[in-house]
Scaffold this active site. Sequence first.
Site, short mmCIF file in Angstrom:
data_model
loop_
_atom_site.label_atom_id
_atom_site.label_comp_id
_atom_site.label_asym_id
_atom_site.label_seq_id
_atom_site.Cartn_x
_atom_site.Cartn_y
_atom_site.Cartn_z
CE LYS A 190 -8.71 2.88 4.78
NZ LYS A 190 -7.46 3.27 5.51
N GLY A 242 -4.64 1.44 -4.89
CA GLY A 242 -3.83 0.65 -3.96
C GLY A 242 -3.40 -0.65 -4.60
CB SER A 243 -2.16 -3.74 -3.08
OG SER A 243 -3.20 -4.26 -2.27
CB THR A 244 -3.43 -6.33 -7.62
OG1 THR A 244 -2.87 -5.39 -8.55
CG2 THR A 244 -4.31 -7.31 -8.38
CD GLU A 264 -3.60 4.24 -10.09
OE1 GLU A 264 -2.74 3.34 -10.31
OE2 GLU A 264 -3.41 5.18 -9.31
CB CYS A 298 0.94 2.55 -8.96
SG CYS A 298 0.32 4.13 -9.59
CD GLU A 395 3.12 -2.22 -7.43
OE1 GLU A 395 3.03 -1.09 -7.95
OE2 GLU A 395 2.16 -2.80 -6.90
#
Length: 492
Positions: A190, A242-244, A264, A298, A395
């Site tokens: 995706k 992507g995001s945490t 990651e 990132c 971030e």
Amino acid sequence: MSTVSPDEAIAVAPTIRQTQLLIGGQWLDSVSGETFATIHPATEEKIADVAQANAEDVDLAVKAARKAFESGPWPKMDARDRGRLLNKLADLMEDNAEELAALETLDNGKPIGDARAADIPLAIDCFRYYAGWADKITGDTIPIRGDYFCYTRREPLGVCGQIIPWNFPVLMASWKWAPALAAGCTIVMKPAEQTPLSCLRMAELALEAGFPPGVINVVTGYGVTGAAIGKLPDVDKIAFTGSTETAQLIMADAAQTLKRTTLELGGKSPNIVFADCDIDAAIAGAEFGLFFNQGQCCCAGSRLFVEESIHEEFVKRLVARAQERKLGNPFDPATTQGPQIDADQFNKILDYIERGKNAGATCVTGGGREGDQGFFVQPTVFDNVSDDMDIATDEIFGPVLSIFPFRDIDEVIERANKTFYGLAAAVWTKDVSKAHRIAAAVRAGTVWINCYDVFDAAAPFGGFKMSGTGRELGEAALANYTELKTVTMNLG
């Protein structure tokens, strides 16, 4: 900063070839017939309507990947032939490099010069690197007690769900596809809803290269599409960049079936500058380390620690460089900074800038929107930032740099590690001993010495702490896509 006018554009926007889902080697509309719009962030205008996959589409894609993994030509294919297909895909990407670069610029808004010089060549190199690994994934023979012959095999993990972000669409697809395919896995990917077009074009090229039906499947859509991949028991692994916050949801879903995961994630990377550095190189590295890709990296060096004795000079010269950045039409090769990806990210960045000002940090340049069309944010530098301000801890994922003076190495190590993240770090110094002390002490998956954002397909990349689990790239990434099997034979 200066602005590039749209009428100075040189590159040509590409023709959109594909907007459907790729499932089992066929291009299909979504079962529901729903679509979503992808937007050019420099003009805020619609590029195309793209098929919106739902859970039913994802189920079909996973079934196709499972069939290809278990009973198609893929599991019978010689490893060297898998490598040949990866090299063929790299050849086709090279032949269509300008089109892929233009798709990145159209869908993502990044400067065409960056897409041409970095994104596409690095992606091609990644496929070539893993093409060479396809027939070199080996096990070991192990001496054990008794009259036995013991050895290990590295076998492909299975069906891999892969979810990638919007900041480097082609490159992130290559980081996921290449090791998985080299190992013999099949894929359901995706791409980010903001940037589906280049991944779909890559999938067309993969079919042209000769990958069997079902080996690579692409389902476009929103977060619910990715969530559907994570929930299906027939998916053996989830690889996510992507995001945490999203990763925590993915881990919760994966836990239901104990899926393998590699994640990651984000960072708040310290970039440490000592007074004994090559100051010209450090200033250039600090600018590039934060502002490259509009700060949407990132591993961006968003926390810049500068030794007190050079702090004032460094800030002055860095601000001058930031003000020279050229914002404008990303199809103009003279542009060095494009728009942010979308309205949500644009507004988030501007909110953080206001928070920094309200908290008492000094905004020494930038600090607002550029122009009245598109999601352009001025390159922004804050000085007099304290470690507990939001702009220092969160971030931001935009062109916002925070600068902190420091006195000595022990202080800066402690402050550099004062974060939940641990993705990357850098140090600038001519003292080799000092450089390696920082490299050992800073808790980050990558440390650059007298450079920033140096990537190679052979070098592992990933994070400590809340910056993720597992590694992308290098031999290390192959472990993410293989299972280790032990075989013991009685010789008596």
